[in-house]
Design a protein around this motif. Sequence first.
Motif, mmCIF file in Angstrom:
data_model
loop_
_atom_site.group_PDB
_atom_site.id
_atom_site.type_symbol
_atom_site.label_atom_id
_atom_site.label_comp_id
_atom_site.label_asym_id
_atom_site.label_seq_id
_atom_site.Cartn_x
_atom_site.Cartn_y
_atom_site.Cartn_z
ATOM 1 N N LYS A 54 -86.959 -19.980 31.920
ATOM 2 C CA LYS A 54 -86.983 -18.870 32.874
ATOM 3 C C LYS A 54 -87.525 -17.578 32.289
ATOM 4 C CE LYS A 54 -85.009 -21.395 36.025
ATOM 5 N NZ LYS A 54 -85.925 -22.114 36.907
ATOM 6 N N TYR A 55 -88.091 -16.758 33.189
ATOM 7 C CA TYR A 55 -88.434 -15.379 32.844
ATOM 8 C C TYR A 55 -87.246 -14.499 33.216
ATOM 9 C CZ TYR A 55 -90.081 -10.613 33.597
ATOM 10 O OH TYR A 55 -90.191 -9.253 33.572
ATOM 11 N N GLY A 56 -86.686 -13.784 32.242
ATOM 12 C CA GLY A 56 -85.581 -12.877 32.565
ATOM 13 C C GLY A 56 -85.899 -11.430 32.261
ATOM 14 N N CYS A 57 -86.722 -11.201 31.221
ATOM 15 C CA CYS A 57 -87.016 -9.804 30.865
ATOM 16 C C CYS A 57 -88.421 -9.617 30.296
ATOM 17 C CB CYS A 57 -85.981 -9.276 29.877
ATOM 18 S SG CYS A 57 -86.081 -10.029 28.239
ATOM 19 N N GLU A 75 -85.087 -9.790 25.252
ATOM 20 C CA GLU A 75 -83.751 -9.197 25.247
ATOM 21 C C GLU A 75 -82.684 -10.079 25.883
ATOM 22 O OE1 GLU A 75 -84.863 -5.863 27.538
ATOM 23 O OE2 GLU A 75 -85.560 -4.694 25.839
ATOM 24 N N CYS A 76 -83.093 -11.112 26.640
ATOM 25 C CA CYS A 76 -82.086 -11.815 27.442
ATOM 26 C C CYS A 76 -81.922 -13.297 27.096
ATOM 27 C CB CYS A 76 -82.384 -11.665 28.926
ATOM 28 S SG CYS A 76 -83.694 -12.727 29.537
ATOM 29 N N PHE A 103 -79.207 -19.535 35.863
ATOM 30 C CA PHE A 103 -80.472 -18.984 35.387
ATOM 31 C C PHE A 103 -80.525 -18.888 33.865
ATOM 32 C CE2 PHE A 103 -84.128 -16.028 35.558
ATOM 33 C CZ PHE A 103 -84.842 -16.614 36.581
ATOM 34 N N THR A 116 -78.699 -20.850 31.948
ATOM 35 C CA THR A 116 -78.200 -22.128 31.427
ATOM 36 C C THR A 116 -79.188 -22.862 30.511
ATOM 37 O OG1 THR A 116 -76.848 -22.291 33.426
ATOM 38 C CG2 THR A 116 -77.065 -24.281 32.094
ATOM 39 N N PRO A 117 -80.460 -23.030 30.917
ATOM 40 C CA PRO A 117 -81.374 -23.765 30.024
ATOM 41 C C PRO A 117 -81.463 -23.145 28.631
ATOM 42 C CG PRO A 117 -82.335 -23.590 32.217
ATOM 43 C CD PRO A 117 -81.106 -22.706 32.209
ATOM 44 N N ILE A 134 -75.088 -17.975 20.313
ATOM 45 C CA ILE A 134 -75.574 -17.692 21.680
ATOM 46 C C ILE A 134 -75.554 -16.203 22.005
ATOM 47 C CG2 ILE A 134 -75.007 -19.977 22.623
ATOM 48 C CD1 ILE A 134 -72.469 -18.667 23.856
ATOM 49 N N GLU A 135 -75.412 -15.352 20.994
ATOM 50 C CA GLU A 135 -75.305 -13.918 21.308
ATOM 51 C C GLU A 135 -76.622 -13.349 21.829
ATOM 52 O OE1 GLU A 135 -74.097 -11.747 17.870
ATOM 53 O OE2 GLU A 135 -75.908 -12.218 16.736
ATOM 54 N N LEU A 166 -78.098 -13.822 27.252
ATOM 55 C CA LEU A 166 -77.244 -13.070 28.165
ATOM 56 C C LEU A 166 -76.861 -13.910 29.374
ATOM 57 C CD1 LEU A 166 -78.963 -9.555 28.285
ATOM 58 C CD2 LEU A 166 -76.950 -10.259 26.984
ATOM 59 N N CYS A 167 -75.614 -13.752 29.806
ATOM 60 C CA CYS A 167 -75.139 -14.387 31.034
ATOM 61 C C CYS A 167 -74.379 -13.323 31.791
ATOM 62 C CB CYS A 167 -74.230 -15.564 30.699
ATOM 63 S SG CYS A 167 -73.366 -16.206 32.160
ATOM 64 N N ARG A 168 -74.666 -13.173 33.087
ATOM 65 C CA ARG A 168 -73.996 -12.145 33.875
ATOM 66 C C ARG A 168 -72.893 -12.737 34.754
ATOM 67 N NH1 ARG A 168 -73.218 -6.650 33.345
ATOM 68 N NH2 ARG A 168 -74.047 -5.443 35.103
ATOM 69 N N CYS A 169 -72.832 -14.074 34.839
ATOM 70 C CA CYS A 169 -71.881 -14.706 35.772
ATOM 71 C C CYS A 169 -70.571 -15.134 35.128
ATOM 72 C CB CYS A 169 -72.487 -15.962 36.395
ATOM 73 S SG CYS A 169 -73.910 -15.723 37.447
#
Lengths: 780, 159
Positions: free
Chosen positions: B38-41, B45-46, B102, B104-105, B130-131, B134-137
């Motif tokens: 996925k594209y996150g940023c 950063e994510c 989003f 997860t992968p 895993i730092e 980022l996960c927001r959920c």
Amino acid sequence: MKYSYMGKGVPRIDAFEKVTGTALYTGDLRFPGMLYTKLLKSPLGHARIVNIDTGEAEKLPGVRAVLIGKEAPYKFGIYMGDKTVLASGKVRHVGEPVAAVAADTEEIAERAVELIKVEYEELPGAFDVLKAMEDGAPLVHENMSEYRHAPFIYPKSGTNIANHFKLRKGDVERGFKEADVVIENEFYQPQVQNVQMETHTSIGQWLPNGQINIWTSAQSPFAVRHLLSVGLGVPLHKINVVVPYLGGGFGGKAGLHWEPLVVLLSKKAGGRPVRLVMTREEQFYTTAVRQGFYARIKTGAKRDGKITAGAFFYVWDAGAYADYGVNITRAAGYSCTGPYEIPHIKCDSLTVYTNHPYGTAYRGFGHPEFHFATERQMDLLARAIGMDPVEFRLKNAAVPGRITATGEKLREDAGRVDECIKAVVEAIGWGKKAPKEVNGKLRGKGIAALWKAPAMPSSTSSSAILKLNEDGSVTLSISSTEMGQGTPTGLAQMVADELQMPIEKVKVVTKRETDFSPYTWQTVASRGLFMEGNATLDAVRNLKEQVKTTAAELLGVPKKELEVAEERVFALGRPDKSIPLAKLATAGIFPDGRGIGGPVLGYGYYTAEGLTNLDPETGQGLPALMWTFGAQGAEVEVDPETGDVRVVKMASAFDIGRAINPLLLKGQVYGGIVQGIGSALMEEFIFDERGALLNKNLTDYKICRTQDIPEEMVFIPIENPQRNAPHGVRGIGEHPRISIEPAIANAIYDAAGIDLFEIPMNRERVWRALRKKGEKRAFA
Amino acid sequence: MKKEIEFTINGKSRKLTVKPNELLLNVIREDLGLTGTKYGCGTGECGACTVLIDEEPVLSCLTLAITVDKKKVTTIEGIGTDENPHPLQQAFVETGAVQCGFCTPGMILSAKTLLDKNPNPTEDEIKRAIEGNLCRCTGYIKIIEAIKLASVRMGGRRK
């Protein structure tokens, strides 16, 4: 009963797709001839657009459409129609799109954007929400009085005030006179971003025959369709909105956002599909954010702990557009007290335009903001009268039988905030002796309570379609989107339970598509499981009715003697009188070959019951379909040298009515708490003096990472079922994120003896407060 | 000036001609059609764009495609099959570590490298691994639980 899914931690039905990377989000979709969009954004906070020259950009090979604001004069909005998709006439915030380019590739679109020349004439800006309310402040919307708005929104013409919600109950001055102690305090929360991991993404196509197709990361497909139709003035049925999986919403994808822009670009590009993926930077300052908040609260209480009066003055920094903000202002206004009974109340809640990024919904819909103020105030008032803050809260708690600010007498089945508070008190070890200092760090505990009801139109509705398939399986269609909350899984559990069939035979359609899917208002407000749940149960009843009608004829048994279970319709105790559901799916068949009945399509709906408009002068009425009550307890550690705050433990209790799926429930709770901790300790929009956002990336704007989570989180579900809810459930999506800030702030006082009134409580703020208090270890 | 690169993607050899400034993320998503990444940023950063290059997690949004020449690239689509999911995938499903999905992968791939190198990580080691994701959920709790469960199932012994 053979199948029982209620209360079971069934893994979410969409999990496998998501762990294998096969789940499709809007940005994963590809269409032939698709074009890519880039935006030219305003570098100024408030300026007149003197001229835009797109000539060079249009000449660039591969550019298919360039759009500027005056070609798109349409106003959009759900509660306040104040938003254009491109700045027109003037820009109202840094980051606002001024022009958009659709091209064969993103690279070409980007280059074309660089070729557009804009001439601005800078105007004085409104960059401070309180100053923006003063006479003579620069007006963000000179023509506000001409905007279309919902009837329950009260803009003040000639000012920046887009809504003034008023609530008057009892006689607040008399209430203050009756009080032994009256205190008044001010509180502040900054604008923040929802930070969904998936940025806003939309694909639009406006075909030459007038058909409009949209694929979008929107929470509410039917709201997108409706608002687009009204805004563009095109027939509703010509628009089809598809929503696949969402990579997080948290309110920021409710209503309408960039769908009109891609559609208009497509029209200009001859009907080719046009995609826009917001960059992360645009997600911060071009698209919607959470409003800023200022509160001044005056509260009076008797020495025995009974609150006599409260005056609540809430001001919301809506930013440049207040479409959603006006309703957040209203929802916070009618819930203004928090979960307490106060006999005399005055509340004024105002939405104010500024030249900041525009505000919208964010998980909690104003409640995390105002609960910071009210729950801090509860602790401060308890201290002022010399009472334990827990005892003080319990004494005033809005328990069944008590009256809310809008005059609603809470029903017996309304849920129990007192039970939530007591559960948290127990879990956090409130009042138990504990070391005040551990390894040189100051330790303390704090408590805060909360309530929230869905903010919805009084007649909001949801529907569901349940199709019986030829193999006896069923397919459920709903339009509540899946953005991580897990509602579809809960609904599948309900269907499997009601039909007494294995959950593996219940499919919930993934895609939401307005041409085919049943209507629902929006996927917001923690309303999904309650509203779609009731609609789904209604659809199951309707499906059962249909299969029983046909089976009664075929079996020669009265309909009322028939039952549905284990994929059969049968008469109790008569094994010969039984027929598989599979044999009824397309039509029943008599022994001689004649058909009976037809394809089985269960339909169900639910409309919110008994809600009323609120009186425009007093705010009295019934706005709440259900209240979910809760309480948060925090244990923190404050570093007296640096001001660093760590949350050691969180204990949380919510009266969720009934836990349908404890596994998914915990996901909502833990996730909400950690979001709240981010807001409490680190998240904040930082602007320069001309309104430019300085921290528009995830390096300078931190959200919680793994190292920021509490060492321990305890969740205690309280289950007092709600009478009119499916299986008794109440909404829980937003609530875990509410009252985190005050619980931590109250704990910081307990730890370090400092009172904080501003969010976030980052190192600098805490350190400054420690210095002010004379903490010698806080070194300079 | 385009350049030909040859690399392994999810166990299969591929030859592609790419522009020297093309990002690996775009090649994976657009040219190879593997949209699990996925594209996150776009700025590292994510962690949503995490893939494995020679078994090491990298941010594909900051990696030029030409640098994977002769290397082995693994995306979320390449670590398990429908019939035989990777233990991490199975554990993420069972523990409730997935919400919007989003992140997860990328999260699973970062965790995979951790468990491949360290079958028995401590909680702190899991958090560190895993730092950058980022996960927001989820608030991370269930993700950490899933990684622990997978480590047990993959034969790592927990202390």
